[in-house]
Write a protein that holds these residues in place. Structure first.
Motif, PDB file in Angstrom:
ATOM      1  N   THR A 169      20.973 -46.608  75.145  1.00 51.23           N
ATOM      2  CA  THR A 169      21.480 -45.349  75.691  1.00 51.23           C
ATOM      3  C   THR A 169      20.516 -44.758  76.712  1.00 51.23           C
ATOM      4  O   THR A 169      20.925 -44.294  77.778  1.00 51.23           O
ATOM      5  CB  THR A 169      21.709 -44.346  74.544  1.00 51.23           C
ATOM      6  OG1 THR A 169      22.654 -44.894  73.622  1.00 51.23           O
ATOM      7  CG2 THR A 169      22.239 -43.022  75.078  1.00 51.23           C
ATOM      8  N   LEU A 213      19.372 -46.164  70.728  1.00 51.57           N
ATOM      9  CA  LEU A 213      18.849 -45.185  71.676  1.00 51.57           C
ATOM     10  C   LEU A 213      18.146 -45.857  72.847  1.00 51.57           C
ATOM     11  O   LEU A 213      18.100 -45.304  73.950  1.00 51.57           O
ATOM     12  CB  LEU A 213      17.893 -44.227  70.951  1.00 51.57           C
ATOM     13  CG  LEU A 213      18.567 -43.289  69.950  1.00 51.57           C
ATOM     14  CD1 LEU A 213      17.529 -42.470  69.196  1.00 51.57           C
ATOM     15  CD2 LEU A 213      19.567 -42.363  70.644  1.00 51.57           C
ATOM     16  N   GLN A 235      28.344 -47.691  68.633  1.00 53.48           N
ATOM     17  CA  GLN A 235      27.436 -48.833  68.533  1.00 53.48           C
ATOM     18  C   GLN A 235      27.238 -49.282  67.079  1.00 53.48           C
ATOM     19  O   GLN A 235      26.673 -50.349  66.843  1.00 53.48           O
ATOM     20  CB  GLN A 235      26.075 -48.478  69.131  1.00 53.48           C
ATOM     21  CG  GLN A 235      26.116 -48.105  70.603  1.00 53.48           C
ATOM     22  CD  GLN A 235      24.722 -47.860  71.157  1.00 53.48           C
ATOM     23  OE1 GLN A 235      23.799 -48.628  70.917  1.00 53.48           O
ATOM     24  NE2 GLN A 235      24.568 -46.795  71.909  1.00 53.48           N
ATOM     25  N   GLY A 255      28.625 -39.099  75.204  1.00 50.00           N
ATOM     26  CA  GLY A 255      27.545 -39.225  74.226  1.00 50.00           C
ATOM     27  C   GLY A 255      27.942 -39.900  72.935  1.00 50.00           C
ATOM     28  O   GLY A 255      27.201 -39.838  71.945  1.00 50.00           O
ATOM     29  N   ILE A 285      27.526 -42.172  70.849  1.00 56.10           N
ATOM     30  CA  ILE A 285      26.630 -43.272  70.472  1.00 56.10           C
ATOM     31  C   ILE A 285      27.106 -43.967  69.199  1.00 56.10           C
ATOM     32  O   ILE A 285      26.767 -45.128  68.937  1.00 56.10           O
ATOM     33  CB  ILE A 285      25.185 -42.747  70.294  1.00 56.10           C
ATOM     34  CG1 ILE A 285      24.212 -43.915  70.168  1.00 56.10           C
ATOM     35  CG2 ILE A 285      25.093 -41.806  69.108  1.00 56.10           C
ATOM     36  CD1 ILE A 285      22.763 -43.486  70.091  1.00 56.10           C
ATOM     37  N   PHE A 288      19.259 -36.576  76.129  1.00 57.47           N
ATOM     38  CA  PHE A 288      20.323 -37.029  75.243  1.00 57.47           C
ATOM     39  C   PHE A 288      20.020 -36.504  73.856  1.00 57.47           C
ATOM     40  O   PHE A 288      18.893 -36.615  73.368  1.00 57.47           O
ATOM     41  CB  PHE A 288      20.406 -38.559  75.216  1.00 57.47           C
ATOM     42  CG  PHE A 288      21.482 -39.073  74.301  1.00 57.47           C
ATOM     43  CD1 PHE A 288      22.801 -39.104  74.726  1.00 57.47           C
ATOM     44  CD2 PHE A 288      21.188 -39.504  73.015  1.00 57.47           C
ATOM     45  CE1 PHE A 288      23.811 -39.552  73.875  1.00 57.47           C
ATOM     46  CE2 PHE A 288      22.184 -39.948  72.161  1.00 57.47           C
ATOM     47  CZ  PHE A 288      23.502 -39.975  72.600  1.00 57.47           C
TER      48      PHE A 288
END
Length: 370
Positions: free
Chosen positions: A299, A296, A240, A235, A237, A208
């Motif tokens: 994730t 992370l 969040q 992806g 992210i 990632f």
């Protein structure tokens, strides 16, 4: 090179291995693909005849035939890439071996895709002239775009700082100003691809990529290939971290530095800053790393990658400071002995997006899924 040659998925597998790991012997290619030795031999012969591969003759000793490992023929194709922020446009030229032949950075304000395309064309033509390359030989020009796709990878939900890029057909708008084929990707996916093809991700098939740019995004490499998702937004992210609160984004960093009295306009101004001597930078790194560590962690457990690579528009030394605050024995440690991914700073640093953008035409034409 014969541009009419259509590559099969098997051809692309072999070419991808040689491109990333060459010079490499034929016998070493087979275990890295799902192909038989006979198929690899046939494919490498055909790719050589098409002008995509060449042999690197190496004599190991004084007797017998020399070893003939394969590598891509560097001058078989060329491509250009464009990576930009609000005040800086980067343009680069690479050959098929992945070598960055030339790069230019222009400080300028941009408002529309046409602005970027026209500026990029001027500098691509100049870079081609410097390398004595006919621009007509370009496989294409890749653009790393600051935003996420809305539908069919055509319409862009651009970052708030780029309202002029919220068009219905961004690729078409760029193509209207350019003589060569245009390839587009969001900036996070472009950087992930650049890291896979020319950075530390060359030897990591599943990772990632956390991209810290104007926003905070991500790219996903699975099985060695860029995984885009249904709409090209895999992806994300950044969802969040609420936009109306402090978040680990590059724009948030710039705004915090300005509020702390540090004169910065764009990401290139971060090169000279060090957390040891810049308190606002140190404070931001500590807070952003804590936020990223939590995001992370989630994730990584959802995806189960071999590594998490942190990159984007920040200088390598700042990325490294973030990584050391995340990557310890407690990261992804739920107390049940599950393996945890490595957390690594991008080896390409702020060049990953440019290199990835330049690689987009090659990825589409030679390496990616057909």
């Amino acid at each position: 090179m014969d541009d009419s040659y259509i590559l099969s998925d098997s051809d692309r597998q072999v070419l991808d291995v040689i491109w990333r790991l060459g010079p490499i012997a034929r016998v070493d290619i087979t275990p890295l693909t799902r192909l038989s030795t006979m198929s690899v031999t046939r494919i490498t012969r055909e790719l050589t005849e098409q002008g995509l591969l060449t042999e690197d003759v190496r004599r190991a000793g004084g007797r017998g035939q020399p070893a003939r490992p394969l590598m891509v023929r560097a001058d078989a194709a060329y491509a250009a890439g464009v990576y930009f922020s609000t005040g800086l446009v980067q343009v680069g030229l690479i050959n098929l071996a992945g070598v960055l032949l030339g790069e230019t950075q222009v400080r300028t304000d941009i408002a529309t895709p046409g602005d970027v395309a026209r500026l990029a064309l001027t500098h691509v033509e100049r870079l081609c002239a410097e390398q004595d390359i006919d621009p007509a030989r370009l496989t294409g020009m890749g653009f790393a775009l600051p935003g996420d796709f809305i539908r069919d990878r055509r319409s862009l939900n651009a970052h708030a700082l780029f309202p002029g890029f919220r068009g219905e057909d961004i690729g078409g708008e760029l193509q209207a100003h350019l003589p060569c084929p245009v390839f587009i990707e969001n900036d996070a996916a472009s950087a992930a691809l650049g890291e896979r093809l020319m950075g530390i991700g060359q030897t990591i098939d599943d990772f990632f990529f956390a991209h810290i740019g104007h926003g905070i995004g991500g790219g996903l490499i699975l099985g060695g290939r860029l995984y885009r998702g249904v709409n090209g937004n895999a992806g994300l992210i950044g969802v969040q971290f609420a936009n109306d609160r402090p978040r680990p984004s590059g724009q948030d960093l710039l705004e915090n530095l300005r509020a702390g009295g540090v004169a910065v306009k764009d990401f290139s101004d971060l090169e000279a800053l060090r957390p040891q001597t810049c308190a606002p930078l140190r404070t931001w790194i500590n807070r952003a790393a804590a936020q990223l560590r939590e995001g992370l962690w989630i994730t990584a457990r959802l995806i189960d990658p071999r590594a998490v690579i942190i990159g984007g528009r920040l200088p390598h030394h700042i990325l490294q400071e973030i990584v050391v605050r995340i990557d310890d024995e407690q990261f992804c440690n739920e107390g049940v002995m599950l393996p945890r991914p490595r957390v690594i700073a991008s080896s390409l640093g702020s060049q990953a997006g440019l290199i990835g953008a330049a690689a987009l035409p090659f990825y589409s034409r030679f390496f990616g899924d057909s």
